[in-house]
Design a protein around this motif. Structure first.
Motif, PDB file in Angstrom:
ATOM      1  N   ALA A 265      -6.808   4.082  -1.131  1.00 12.78           N
ATOM      2  CA  ALA A 265      -5.702   4.381  -0.211  1.00 12.78           C
ATOM      3  C   ALA A 265      -4.660   5.246  -0.907  1.00 12.78           C
ATOM      4  O   ALA A 265      -4.153   6.214  -0.339  1.00 12.78           O
ATOM      5  CB  ALA A 265      -5.087   3.080   0.297  1.00 12.78           C
TER       6      ALA A 265
ATOM      7  N   ILE B 269      -8.870  -1.996  13.607  1.00 12.94           N
ATOM      8  CA  ILE B 269      -8.230  -0.928  12.845  1.00 12.94           C
ATOM      9  C   ILE B 269      -8.022   0.280  13.762  1.00 12.94           C
ATOM     10  O   ILE B 269      -9.006   0.898  14.203  1.00 12.94           O
ATOM     11  CB  ILE B 269      -9.121  -0.534  11.643  1.00 12.94           C
TER      12      ILE B 269
ATOM     13  N   LEU C 113      -2.303  -2.536   3.013  1.00  8.58           N
ATOM     14  CA  LEU C 113      -2.610  -1.261   3.682  1.00  8.58           C
ATOM     15  C   LEU C 113      -1.592  -0.986   4.790  1.00  8.58           C
ATOM     16  O   LEU C 113      -1.195   0.162   5.012  1.00  8.58           O
ATOM     17  CB  LEU C 113      -4.032  -1.284   4.264  1.00  8.58           C
TER      18      LEU C 113
ATOM     19  N   ALA D 294      -0.982   1.825   7.551  1.00  6.34           N
ATOM     20  CA  ALA D 294      -2.186   1.557   8.354  1.00  6.34           C
ATOM     21  C   ALA D 294      -1.809   0.670   9.546  1.00  6.34           C
ATOM     22  O   ALA D 294      -0.828  -0.075   9.490  1.00  6.34           O
ATOM     23  CB  ALA D 294      -3.241   0.865   7.499  1.00  6.34           C
TER      24      ALA D 294
ATOM     25  N   LEU E 157      -1.830   7.997   5.559  1.00  4.38           N
ATOM     26  CA  LEU E 157      -1.201   6.842   4.904  1.00  4.38           C
ATOM     27  C   LEU E 157      -0.104   7.391   3.986  1.00  4.38           C
ATOM     28  O   LEU E 157      -0.154   8.562   3.578  1.00  4.38           O
ATOM     29  CB  LEU E 157      -2.229   6.072   4.079  1.00  4.38           C
TER      30      LEU E 157
ATOM     31  N   SER F 107      -8.989   3.240   8.471  1.00  6.03           N
ATOM     32  CA  SER F 107      -7.538   3.338   8.727  1.00  6.03           C
ATOM     33  C   SER F 107      -7.128   4.778   8.991  1.00  6.03           C
ATOM     34  O   SER F 107      -6.095   5.032   9.604  1.00  6.03           O
ATOM     35  CB  SER F 107      -6.740   2.846   7.514  1.00  6.03           C
TER      36      SER F 107
END
Ligand code: UD1
Length: 426
Positions: A379, A354, A338, A343, A360, A315
């Motif tokens: 994440a 992806i 996500l 993402a 993020l 991502s």
């Protein structure tokens, strides 16, 4: 319900010891029922799933305790072949009790097992395998009974190399009359660990780690002391977290050879990895590169248990990556979470496309299963701002206090327990 609160955006750094493998410890704890006496297991992690297995063994009449990282199971008192329904529903791995109880008592009663909601998770291969060893199987609405006055060795071909079915058949066949040959067996390192454990008890098994396992039944097994292998999925999770936060981390107490497919993927992403004896070092600077295609498949291919975690790295990568999941049909539940963190992922059947983004952003997200939860922690560590991960009982099933693990590497995160539970703990 507990939550994890993470302040992201800091590279991980430092050194960490990897705990023992849940997926090796669970079948081995169940296999201790094949002997009468005291089995001592070292390097057993402190996890919810291990607690459930201890609970089941105790309810079956054994005395099972966890002291430090050692589990001691005194199996002489085992007096029932009926696995308690409430515990069976809590964990898929309760299915491992089938083979050992059938071999020891000539019958076993189980319920459909619970566990992570990542797909249909049938048990037909387990049942067919035990039936090939001579067990009569009766199923009603919720119970499954297997009975065999004497198990007899047989040639068993698995349509799919199921880890659990391979292990259940190995355990039952260890005490069967004659030779069993499992073809298209799963080749995961945890299966080799089970073979080593059973052989340490006096079994005669060879071939684990290849697709053909030969089990020459013996009439009796003896208690032993045994040390569980390190957890390759926990090691992989930490490596991916180090890469996603662009950190530099050293892992100790690992078996690097169990992680070859992950090393290959991380190197393609531009991450530097070194391994020496039981130590792995990882160093990552700059943005990871996208990877054209990763396909999850049984060992030694890329593990489904690291699919959600590696998706976090992809991502953040430069370019478009494809992830194809071929082992479980319901294993993209982390994607929506996500996406809430920024993402750019699109799912089509069992493929996820992806498109990497530069960063993020922290959000409140929900762990939907064990590895999905681990992915959200990664994440959160990599994201800018604050992330709150809810439903973390899923994560506690497979990671020993994940917040301490990442705190030791400089991750800023803590666990928040509801007030009532805090009073309880005080
Ligand atoms: C084990 C691991 C789990 C890992 C998985 C695949 C343990 C405790 N858990 O789970 O972490 O994600 O291997 O590497 O070791 N299947 C059938 N019929 C069966 C059995 C399985 O169709 O009787 C299918 C499953 O639905 C799934 C696939 O086979 O799609 C793989 O399952 P399996 O290898 O059995 O996984 P587990 O042993 O449950």
């Amino acid at each position: 319900m507990d939550k994890l609160v993470i302040e992201g955006g800091r590279p991980l750094s430092g050194s960490i010891r990897i705990h023992g493998a849940k997926n090796a410890a669970l079948p081995i704890m169940a296999a201790s029922l094949l002997c009468e006496g005291k089995v001592q297991l070292q390097n057993v992690p402190r996890l919810l799933d291990i607690d459930v297995m201890l609970g089941i063994l105790n309810r079956l009449g054994c005395s099972a305790i966890h002291k430090g990282d050692t589990v001691i199971v005194e199996t002489s008192g085992a007096n029932t072949c009926h696995v308690p329904e409430d515990l069976m529903k809590q964990m898929r791995s309760s299915i491992f009790l089938m083979g050992p109880l059938l071999a020891r008592f000539g019958e076993v009663c189980i319920y459909q097992p619970g566990g992570c909601a990542i797909g249909e998770r049938k048990i037909d291969l387990h049942l067919r395998g035990l039936s090939a060893l001579g067990a009569k199987i009766e199923e009603n609405d919720h119970q499954i009974w297997c009975r065999a006055s004497k198990l007899k060795g047989n040639d068993i071909h698995l349509d799919f190399p199921s880890v659990g079915a391979t292990e259940n058949i190995m355990m039952a066949a260890a005490l069967a009359e004659g030779t069993t040959i499992i073809s298209n067996a799963a080749r995961e390192p945890e299966i080799q660990d089970l073979q080593h454990f059973l052989n340490a008890m006096g079994a005669r098994i060879m071939g684990a780690g290849t697709d053909t396992i030969t089990i020459q039944g013996v009439s009796r097994l003896e208690p032993c002391d045994y040390e569980i292998i390190p957890d390759r999925i926990v090691a992989g999770t930490v490596l991916i977290a180090a890469a996603a936060t662009r950190g530099t981390v050293t892992l100790t107490h690992t078996y690097p050879s169990h992680l070859t497919s992950l090393f290959h993927v991380l190197r393609r992403a531009g991450v530097q990895i070194g391994a020496y004896n039981d130590i792995i070092t990882i160093s990552s600077i700059g943005r990871p590169k996208a990877i054209e295609r990763i396909v999850t498949s049984p060992y030694p291919s890329f593990p489904t248990d690291l699919q959600s975690q590696i998706m976090v790295l992809l991502s953040l990568a430069d370019g478009l990556s494809l992830m194809k999941e071929t082992v479980f049909e319901g294993r993209f539940k982390h994607v929506d979470e996500l996406v809430r963190m920024g993402a750019d992922i699109t799912v089509d059947m069992n493929s996820a496309f992806i498109r990497g983004v530069p960063r993020l952003y922290g959000a409140t997200v929900e762990a939907t299963d064990l590895r999905a939860g681990a992915a959200l922690v990664i994440a959160g560590l990599a994201a800018q701002g604050k992330t709150v991960v809810e439903q973390i009982h899923h994560i506690d099933r497979g990671y020993d206090r994940i917040e301490l693990l990442f705190q030791r590497l400089g991750g800023v995160m803590h666990r928040e327990a509801p007030i009532l539970r805090q009073l309880d703990l005080a």
